[in-house]
Motif scaffolding. Structure first.
Motif, PDB file in Angstrom:
ATOM      1  N   GLN A  80      12.819  -1.041   8.935  1.00 30.32           N
ATOM      2  CA  GLN A  80      11.902  -0.376   9.686  1.00 30.32           C
ATOM      3  C   GLN A  80      12.740   0.182  10.863  1.00 30.32           C
ATOM      4  O   GLN A  80      11.944   1.096  11.629  1.00 30.32           O
ATOM      5  CB  GLN A  80      10.579  -1.310  10.205  1.00 30.32           C
ATOM      6  N   THR A  81      13.911  -0.259  11.254  1.00 30.54           N
ATOM      7  CA  THR A  81      14.530   0.366  12.205  1.00 30.54           C
ATOM      8  C   THR A  81      14.919   1.752  11.857  1.00 30.54           C
ATOM      9  O   THR A  81      15.331   2.432  12.986  1.00 30.54           O
ATOM     10  CB  THR A  81      15.945  -0.281  12.463  1.00 30.54           C
ATOM     11  N   GLY A  82      15.115   2.280  10.706  1.00 31.88           N
ATOM     12  CA  GLY A  82      15.367   3.575  10.427  1.00 31.88           C
ATOM     13  C   GLY A  82      17.046   3.905  10.432  1.00 31.88           C
ATOM     14  O   GLY A  82      17.352   5.031  10.607  1.00 31.88           O
TER      15      GLY A  82
ATOM     16  N   GLN B 249      20.471   4.904   5.261  1.00 33.11           N
ATOM     17  CA  GLN B 249      20.578   6.068   4.304  1.00 33.11           C
ATOM     18  C   GLN B 249      19.818   5.613   3.025  1.00 33.11           C
ATOM     19  O   GLN B 249      19.471   6.605   2.403  1.00 33.11           O
ATOM     20  CB  GLN B 249      21.780   6.777   4.221  1.00 33.11           C
TER      21      GLN B 249
ATOM     22  N   LEU C 135       6.769  -0.742   3.806  1.00 30.02           N
ATOM     23  CA  LEU C 135       7.760   0.262   4.347  1.00 30.02           C
ATOM     24  C   LEU C 135       7.259   1.733   4.040  1.00 30.02           C
ATOM     25  O   LEU C 135       7.583   2.713   5.008  1.00 30.02           O
ATOM     26  CB  LEU C 135       8.948   0.069   3.480  1.00 30.02           C
ATOM     27  N   ARG C 136       6.737   1.901   2.983  1.00 32.56           N
ATOM     28  CA  ARG C 136       6.165   3.316   2.661  1.00 32.56           C
ATOM     29  C   ARG C 136       5.167   3.615   3.360  1.00 32.56           C
ATOM     30  O   ARG C 136       4.809   4.997   3.425  1.00 32.56           O
ATOM     31  CB  ARG C 136       5.778   3.318   1.196  1.00 32.56           C
TER      32      ARG C 136
ATOM     33  N   THR D 163       5.332   3.805   6.577  1.00 28.94           N
ATOM     34  CA  THR D 163       5.889   4.557   7.804  1.00 28.94           C
ATOM     35  C   THR D 163       7.300   5.227   7.548  1.00 28.94           C
ATOM     36  O   THR D 163       7.714   6.003   8.399  1.00 28.94           O
ATOM     37  CB  THR D 163       6.103   3.491   8.962  1.00 28.94           C
ATOM     38  N   SER D 164       8.194   5.001   6.282  1.00 27.07           N
ATOM     39  CA  SER D 164       9.199   5.270   5.997  1.00 27.07           C
ATOM     40  C   SER D 164       9.345   6.016   4.417  1.00 27.07           C
ATOM     41  O   SER D 164       8.786   5.190   3.712  1.00 27.07           O
ATOM     42  CB  SER D 164      10.205   4.224   6.301  1.00 27.07           C
ATOM     43  N   TYR D 165      10.036   6.942   4.342  1.00 27.07           N
ATOM     44  CA  TYR D 165      10.512   7.515   3.006  1.00 27.07           C
ATOM     45  C   TYR D 165      11.895   7.258   2.841  1.00 27.07           C
ATOM     46  O   TYR D 165      12.835   7.943   2.283  1.00 27.07           O
ATOM     47  CB  TYR D 165       9.922   8.796   2.791  1.00 27.07           C
ATOM     48  N   CYS D 166      12.466   6.259   3.475  1.00 24.12           N
ATOM     49  CA  CYS D 166      13.815   5.975   3.167  1.00 24.12           C
ATOM     50  C   CYS D 166      14.249   5.662   1.548  1.00 24.12           C
ATOM     51  O   CYS D 166      13.392   4.925   1.129  1.00 24.12           O
ATOM     52  CB  CYS D 166      14.376   4.694   4.045  1.00 24.12           C
TER      53      CYS D 166
ATOM     54  N   THR E 264       8.652  11.629  -1.797  1.00 20.98           N
ATOM     55  CA  THR E 264      10.098  11.324  -1.637  1.00 20.98           C
ATOM     56  C   THR E 264      11.017  12.160  -2.047  1.00 20.98           C
ATOM     57  O   THR E 264      10.625  13.272  -2.780  1.00 20.98           O
ATOM     58  CB  THR E 264      10.303   9.892  -2.540  1.00 20.98           C
TER      59      THR E 264
END
Length: 231
Positions: free
Chosen positions: A44-46, A49, A69-70, A72-75, A159
């Motif tokens: 979650q730190t972003g 990659q 995770l999904r 807030t993030s689409y890493c 994604t």
């Protein structure tokens, strides 16, 4: 991209060391978390990659971690699953994983999958100068410059892999695109006999587009491939 940062979340210390050593020699920068709770905090730190995510984890299992995770993030996420665990693979792809790899795996195959995912992300972030910025077909608008998709005005979050697949299908609207072609041109690998990842990615795209319109966009032609309908 110089030395991409990769987060490995796996409680198998021996395997984690092997993966870290191999990918480091292959030009990547690795960080490691041995349980799901610490892994989610780091993810979650972003700062990464790509995330390599084991399914079976102490504290918080991999699928629950991915679900959180999904939000807030689409890493990009590459799931590491036990061989034969089809349900885990399907659930992982439904939750937004970009790909999966069954254990035990060859480190070369892992590196190839990692590079293919990062290449898709890089392509998704680079506007194609020789192409029109907008693709508009069948109530779907795909913007190549800001990498956004709308269906009848509703923003659709995809994604990087889903975006690339949708763009390819829209570029070839009205023509049946085989799974073999999609796997080679978008996923960057030869389609394997029991590989369900394409089916799940296309299914996810369908579900997301259906949020904006119940009009059919993508047809599956059994034994042939996929067809993006022009209208």
């Amino acid at each position: 991209m110089q030395h991409p940062n990769i987060l490995l979340i796996d409680d198998d210390e021996e395997l984690s060391q092997l993966v870290t050593d191999y990918l480091t020699l292959d030009g990547f920068s690795l960080d490691h978390a041995a349980d799901g709770i610490k892994g989610l905090q780091k993810a979650q730190t972003g700062a990464y990659q790509l995330i390599l995510l084991d399914v079976m984890l102490p504290g918080l299992d991999g699928l629950s971690l991915l679900r959180q995770l999904r939000q807030t993030s689409y890493c990009p996420v590459l799931m590491l699953t036990a061989r034969g665990d089809d349900i885990d693979r399907i659930l992982g792809l439904e939750l937004g994983a970009d790909d999966y790899l069954a254990k035990p795996f060859n480190p070369r195959e892992l590196s190839a999958r990692v590079r293919a995912i990062l290449r898709r992300v890089e392509l998704a972030q680079q506007p194609q100068q020789h192409q029109a910025p907008l693709l508009e077909l069948n109530q779907v608008t795909l913007n190549r410059q800001n990498r956004q998709v709308h269906c009848q005005g509703l923003a659709i979050v995809l994604t990087a892999t889903e975006f690339q697949l949708l763009e390819y299908l829209m570029n070839h609207a009205g023509r049946v695109v085989s799974k073999e072609e999609l796997s080679k041109e978008v996923m960057g690998r030869v389609l394997q006999q029991y590989d369900r990842s394409l089916d799940m990615h296309v299914s996810n795209i369908r579900k997301k587009l259906a949020q904006g319109s119940d009009h059919e966009k993508i047809q599956t032609l059994r034994g042939s491939g996929y067809l993006f309908l022009e209208s």
